[in-house]
Enzyme design. Structure first.
Site, PDB file in Angstrom:
ATOM      1  N   THR A 355       0.928  -1.223  -0.176  1.00 47.51           N
ATOM      2  CA  THR A 355      -0.040   0.015   0.095  1.00 47.51           C
ATOM      3  C   THR A 355       0.803   1.053   0.122  1.00 47.51           C
ATOM      4  O   THR A 355       0.381   2.533   0.027  1.00 47.51           O
ATOM      5  CB  THR A 355      -1.116   0.136   1.362  1.00 47.51           C
ATOM      6  OG1 THR A 355      -0.507  -0.559   2.577  1.00 47.51           O
ATOM      7  CG2 THR A 355      -2.095  -0.731   0.825  1.00 47.51           C
ATOM      8  N   GLU A 356       2.091   1.072   0.382  1.00 43.97           N
ATOM      9  CA  GLU A 356       3.120   2.134   0.019  1.00 43.97           C
ATOM     10  C   GLU A 356       4.656   1.681  -0.196  1.00 43.97           C
ATOM     11  O   GLU A 356       4.911   0.859   0.484  1.00 43.97           O
ATOM     12  CB  GLU A 356       3.316   3.087   1.265  1.00 43.97           C
ATOM     13  CG  GLU A 356       1.992   4.133   1.590  1.00 43.97           C
ATOM     14  CD  GLU A 356       2.319   4.862   2.784  1.00 43.97           C
ATOM     15  OE1 GLU A 356       3.534   5.137   3.127  1.00 43.97           O
ATOM     16  OE2 GLU A 356       1.457   5.214   3.467  1.00 43.97           O
ATOM     17  N   ASN A 357       5.059   2.152  -1.024  1.00 41.67           N
ATOM     18  CA  ASN A 357       6.653   1.861  -1.541  1.00 41.67           C
ATOM     19  C   ASN A 357       6.968   3.150  -2.417  1.00 41.67           C
ATOM     20  O   ASN A 357       6.357   3.460  -3.298  1.00 41.67           O
ATOM     21  CB  ASN A 357       6.701   0.808  -2.235  1.00 41.67           C
ATOM     22  CG  ASN A 357       8.143   0.361  -2.672  1.00 41.67           C
ATOM     23  OD1 ASN A 357       8.482   0.229  -3.898  1.00 41.67           O
ATOM     24  ND2 ASN A 357       9.090   0.340  -2.013  1.00 41.67           N
TER      25      ASN A 357
END
Length: 444
Positions: A355-357
């Site tokens: 969901t985040e990178n």
């Protein structure tokens, strides 16, 4: 190896992520109440150059242009958060119609443009009115949060099917309630353990509420995760790394899965029992439909006698003289593979979604263009590691880039730029970076 989107399968979920306080601005307009971040940024020397998110990217007024840009980049999924104090200014009770209406418009336009909304219910911006009543240290926060969740799901559940309960509880409890380097600037073990337990309870409670109102919803929560390695093969460093792993990776996922808090390696964590009531162990559990994994780097840990409670410390990327980002984090894309393998190994683990990178590098505008080859390379290498984990049988179903727009990066202010889109914070001009063009081509 040249990866294409098709290699991940036709059902793989692609998107970008943002957070309300970091982009919206309009901090005291249209009935919005103050959040803990609105208050924290007013204090001197808490944020890089005393910057603040009062205007940020002015997304509140520019969302339609930004969503059009997103559509032109072929981005099919958009993860954003709802500002609790914009919707319920006092945290509980009366709803602010303007706040409700803003997210109505944002969701409707997203859908009109063919972009699927993924809503995060809590991304660190607790209403200040609730902090005055103890915030996450007060057990009542579970009920306050539950009320907010129910109101949001009833308001938007006819159009929004994808929900995330909390964003990175390890970070907002440790940075905000133990080290005091983030809002609301509380410190100490007691504050941290109370906030941790109440956030863990709220994580499961939020999931139950969403499902009770919207049984066919797709519900998850998100965790900050770092691959952890000992500095050397000395037994003291190995023990220190295990302790760091408990705090960085295991603290919230294990109670959620019904395994209880991981207190074996860090005996001081047993003091969390002081905040537990009968039946709490059961109430920490919830079967999420997916788990959001948020990864940026790895941490190298060494034994440190004088660090209280842990006897462990991070050996910084700077100290190790390795390639690093503007956040002073090591550039180490393989971390995402290691974290996916680690989380995928838990029994009964639901599907994982990144969901985040992303990565913050020093971007400059030259002749109206922003060329950022290091970010493009980072994202490509990270995707190869996601693909590697997938090939080895880890069920990973999606990938969201952090972030769409350069934004207010919490205590670091506007210096670290993570965006696929460059923002000139003076003029609010948007410039699509070369990494953004690469992602658009990849998704096309």
């Amino acid at each position: 190896m040249h990866l294409t989107k098709d290699a991940f399968g036709k059902d793989f979920i692609w998107g970008v992520s943002t957070a309300a306080y970091q982009i919206e601005g309009a901090h005291d307009l249209y009935g919005k109440g103050p959040s803990i971040w609105d208050v924290f940024v007013q204090k001197r020397n808490r944020i890089f150059q005393n910057q603040h998110g009062n205007i940020a990217c002015d997304f509140y007024h520019r969302y339609s242009d930004d969503l059009s840009l997103m559509r032109n980049m072929h981005i099919p999924n958009y993860r954003f958060s709802l500002s609790w104090s914009r919707i319920i200014p006092q945290g509980t009770g009366a709803i602010n119609a303007y706040g409700l209406d803003f997210y109505d418009r944002l969701i409707d336009l997203s859908l009109e443009l063919g972009i699927t909304p993924w809503v995060t219910l809590y991304h660190w911006d607790l209403p200040h009115a609730l902090e005055k009543r103890g915030g996450w240290v007060n057990r009542d926060v579970k009920e306050w949060f539950g009320e907010f969740v129910a109101k949001c799901v009833r308001a938007y559940g006819d159009r929004v099917k994808h929900w995330m309960v909390l964003n990175e509880p390890t970070v907002f409890t440790a940075a905000g309630y133990f080290f005091g380097v983030h809002a609301p600037e509380r410190k100490g073990l007691g504050n941290f353990l109370a906030a941790t337990h109440h956030a863990a309870l709220s994580q499961a409670y939020g999931g139950h509420i969403i499902k009770s109102i919207l049984p066919d919803s797709y519900v998850g929560t998100t965790f900050s995760c770092s691959h952890v390695e000992p500095f050397s093969d000395k037994s003291k460093d190995i023990v220190a790394a295990k302790k760091a792993d408990v705090l960085l990776n295991r603290l919230f996922i294990e109670p959620l899965l019904g395994l209880g808090y991981p207190t074996e390696e860090i005996s001081i964590l047993r003091r969390i029992e002081k905040y537990m009531k009968p039946n709490d162990e059961k109430e920490l559990r919830f079967n999420m439909d997916f788990i959001g994994i948020q990864n940026y780097t790895r941490e190298i840990i060494r034994y440190a006698l004088f660090v209280p409670y842990l006897q462990a410390k991070i050996v910084s990327a700077k100290e190790r003289k390795v390639d690093m980002t503007e956040m002073n984090w090591e550039v180490y894309p393989e971390s995402i593979y290691q974290v996916l393998k680690k989380f995928g190994a838990y029994p009964n683990m639901p599907p994982l979604i990144i969901t985040e990178n992303g990565a913050a590098f020093a971007d400059t505008v030259e002749n109206g263009l922003v060329n950022d080859p290091r970010r493009t390379a980072y994202l490509q290498q990270a995707l190869q590691q996601v693909y590697r984990a997938k090939q080895e049988g880890v069920r990973v179903d999606g990938y969201f880039v952090w972030t769409f727009l350069d934004n207010f990066e919490w205590a670091e202010g506007y210096r670290p730029r993570f965006g696929l889109v460059y923002v000139d914070f003076e003029s609010q001009q948007r410039i699509l970076k070369s990494s953004g063009r690469w992602y658009a081509d990849f998704l096309k």
